[in-house]
Write an enzyme that holds these catalytic residues in place. Structure first.
Site, short mmCIF file in Angstrom:
data_model
loop_
_atom_site.label_atom_id
_atom_site.label_comp_id
_atom_site.label_asym_id
_atom_site.label_seq_id
_atom_site.Cartn_x
_atom_site.Cartn_y
_atom_site.Cartn_z
N GLU A 58 38.56 52.76 39.29
CA GLU A 58 39.41 52.64 38.41
C GLU A 58 38.84 52.68 36.67
OE1 GLU A 58 42.77 52.88 38.87
OE2 GLU A 58 42.64 52.40 40.90
N CYS B 238 42.81 48.47 29.85
CA CYS B 238 42.67 49.83 30.15
C CYS B 238 44.02 50.40 30.10
CB CYS B 238 42.11 49.95 31.72
SG CYS B 238 43.15 49.01 33.08
P1 NAD Z 1 31.49 49.99 31.47
O1 NAD Z 1 31.67 51.11 32.16
O2 NAD Z 1 30.49 49.95 30.33
O3 NAD Z 1 31.04 48.75 32.43
C1 NAD Z 1 31.79 48.37 33.50
C2 NAD Z 1 30.84 47.86 34.59
O4 NAD Z 1 29.90 48.80 35.06
C3 NAD Z 1 29.85 46.90 34.07
O5 NAD Z 1 29.63 45.66 35.08
C4 NAD Z 1 28.63 47.52 33.65
O6 NAD Z 1 27.58 46.80 33.71
C5 NAD Z 1 28.63 48.49 34.94
N1 NAD Z 1 28.05 49.85 34.63
C6 NAD Z 1 27.95 50.67 33.41
N2 NAD Z 1 27.24 51.65 33.68
C7 NAD Z 1 26.83 51.76 34.78
C8 NAD Z 1 26.20 52.55 35.83
N3 NAD Z 1 25.68 53.63 35.40
N4 NAD Z 1 26.07 52.51 37.16
C9 NAD Z 1 26.59 51.36 37.67
N5 NAD Z 1 27.14 50.30 37.03
C10 NAD Z 1 27.40 50.78 35.69
O7 NAD Z 1 33.01 49.52 31.04
P2 NAD Z 1 33.36 48.21 30.14
O8 NAD Z 1 33.01 48.09 28.55
O9 NAD Z 1 32.79 47.00 30.77
O10 NAD Z 1 34.98 48.03 30.21
C11 NAD Z 1 35.68 48.90 29.40
C12 NAD Z 1 36.15 50.19 30.25
O11 NAD Z 1 36.69 49.74 31.37
C13 NAD Z 1 37.17 50.94 29.65
O12 NAD Z 1 37.05 52.34 29.43
C14 NAD Z 1 38.61 50.57 30.30
O13 NAD Z 1 39.55 51.56 30.20
C15 NAD Z 1 37.94 50.24 31.61
N6 NAD Z 1 38.88 49.34 32.46
C16 NAD Z 1 39.55 50.29 33.35
C17 NAD Z 1 40.35 49.29 34.18
C18 NAD Z 1 41.18 50.20 35.10
O14 NAD Z 1 41.73 49.31 36.16
N7 NAD Z 1 41.55 51.51 35.29
C19 NAD Z 1 40.28 47.92 33.99
C20 NAD Z 1 39.75 47.50 33.13
C21 NAD Z 1 38.73 48.15 32.20
#
Ligand code: NAD
Length: 478
Positions: A246, A280
């Protein structure tokens, strides 16, 4: 306070290694917690613990697993105030939103406890005389769950509850920006009777996420976060293991000419600025029929002027800080870029002074007369920014609404039921709201998007059982 990683039922705090200092987003001079981050050896050990715990947990009768999930919900409800204060402080959310998140987390555990108890399947006669066929849903094994900071309790729960309910064991990697609520969940599940090793929590950055997702003994991945990180994981893993992701959104609300401008402004403000726009499903674009554009713009500015900025813990606060000042800086740069591309700032987008100067605050920003193909109208800005876009009529509005790479949530404001239903069918998104903001979802219903917003099966609802299990068809001849 120092916190560590939960491996095989024990939290290990080792400050001699890489650490992350989480500061209070409402006042970054204040240290909230020092995390000792997981390393490669921890990932191996946690994976081995999850693997060792798997046979007992997978073979446990599902009503017994359900009892543990129900008890977890009750234990959480008993400490609801403490858990809500923690969310409000660590994730910088309003206390009202934090309380709602705690309540929703308890509901998620209860919902999936009941799903485990009443697991459905198919049964029928075979072609061969004396043979009955039925299906069983069996756990996938060890699942990796990677979660963001913006719902630090509910998003881990949205994955954990079904993963455990259907007999999997878990490696959970929360964002270090708000990992304490996930550690609380681990404690509650253990107190509720979850055997050691069934849930391991590894706090770390992208490197730890990559290590758990790519681990050879991990059988599935559920990720929530940015599209960029999600895409990397999908490209690498989706051909090897089940992957659910997601990701980002660029959620539109369409306002038709028959709508009441004040009602529309209220829905836009709620969708765009609650949680400082850091959900999101937050409203990023308000696409308004030209004949009421100016009226909606006026009402939105007036409503936004009344929104109170402040720390999440203050009960009056309506718009909390962003998660950290670096993220606020990014949003400011994106706003600046929008202005260079021709948008006009109609309101906000400034840093408050006085008591709030030490927090990651940004006043809610309204961009006026944004062109649909500019970057601000195409790329997700994760903060309190909404773009007003003019549409000539319904068809034009729908075309603009669907004109991004994303497809998470969409809304329409109108009293015309016919047009509302036409929008429901033509909106290219996983969720559609009529006369509601783009935000919000109920745990008993599927949550997911289309196109760049999601990959694989949706979360929540009955759909979750499809992701966290595989089907075995049994031919029983007696
Ligand atoms: P992010 O992608 O920076 O991080 C999310 C998670 O992934 C964190 O735990 C991070 O450490 C990990 N991560 C980052 N890069 C990674 C990689 N290459 N491999 C494995 N893990 C990795 O996102 P964020 O800043 O924490 O959250 C904001 C984003 O999340 C926004 O884009 C928002 O739209 C999205 N979001 C989506 C939903 C949904 O259900 N669609 C819900 C909440 C947030």
């Amino acid at each position: 306070m120092s916190r560590g990683n939960v491996i095989a039922g024990k939290e290990r705090i080792d400050t001699g290694r890489s650490i992350f200092d989480r500061r209070d987003p409402a006042d970054e001079r204040r240290l909230l917690v020092r995390h000792s981050l997981a390393n490669a050896a921890d990932v191996d050990e946690a994976t081995a613990a999850a693997r060792n715990a798997l046979p007992e947990w997978a073979e446990m009768q599902s009503p017994r697993r359900a009892e543990i999930l129900h008890r977890t919900a009750s234990l959480l409800e008993a400490q609801a105030d403490e858990a809500a204060n923690e969310i409000a402080t660590h994730a910088g959310k309003t206390i009202a939103d934090a309380r709602a998140e705690v309540a929703r987390t308890a509901t998620l555990f209860r919902f999936f406890a009941e799903q485990a108890r009443s697991s459905d399947g198919e049964i029928g006669d075979a072609e061969e005389t004396g043979t009955t066929i039925f299906t069983r849903r069996e756990p996938l094994g060890v699942v990796a769950l990677i979660t963001p900071w913006n719902f630090p309790l509910a998003i881990p729960a949205r994955k954990l509850a079904p993963a455990l309910a259907f007999g999997n064991t878990v490696l959970l990697k929360p964002s270090p920006l708000a990992a304490v609520p996930a550690l609380r969940l681990a404690g509650l599940l253990a107190a509720a009777g979850l055997p050691a090793g069934c849930l391991n929590v590894l706090v770390g950055d992208a490197d730890v996420g990559e290590a758990i997702a790519n681990h050879e003994r991990v059988n599935a991945l559920s990720f929530t976060g940015s599209t960029k990180a999600g895409r990397t994981l999908i490209d690498r893993l989706a051909s090897k293991i089940p992957v659910q992701a997601e990701m980002g959104g660029h959620n539109p609300v369409v306002v038709l000419g028959d709508a009441d401008p004040r009602t529309a402004a209220e829905l836009i403000a709620r969708g765009a600025f609650s949680a400082a726009g850091q959900t999101c499903t937050a409203t990023r674009r308000a696409i308004v029929e030209e004949r009421i554009y100016e009226a909606v713009r006026h009402e939105l500015i007036e409503r936004t002027k009344t929104l109170r900025l402040g720390p999440g813990m203050s009960p009056q606060t309506e718009v909390p800080p962003l998660i950290a000042s670096e993220r606020r800086d990014t949003v400011e740069r994106e706003l600046e870029h929008a202005l260079q591309q021709g948008a006009t700032l109609a309101h906000g987008g400034t840093r408050p002074s006085g008591d709030l100067a030490h927090g990651a605050y940004l006043t809610p920003a309204i961009l006026d007369r944004v062109q649909q193909n500019t970057d601000i109208a195409q790329q997700e800005v994760f903060g309190p920014v909404v773009s007003l876009i003019s549409a000539t009529d319904f068809d034009d509005a729908v075309e603009i609404a669907n004109n991004t790479a994303f497809g998470l949530s969409a809304a329409i404001v109108t009293n015309d039921l016919h047009k509302a239903m036409e929008f429901v069918t033509s909106a290219s998104s996983g969720m559609v709201h009529v006369n509601r903001p783009t935000v919000g979802s109920d745990p008993q219903m599927p949550f997911g998007g289309t196109r760049a917003s999601s990959h694989g099966l949706p979360e929540q609802g009955k759909a979750a059982s499809l992701f966290y299990t595989h089907t075995k068809t049994v031919y029983l001849h007696v």
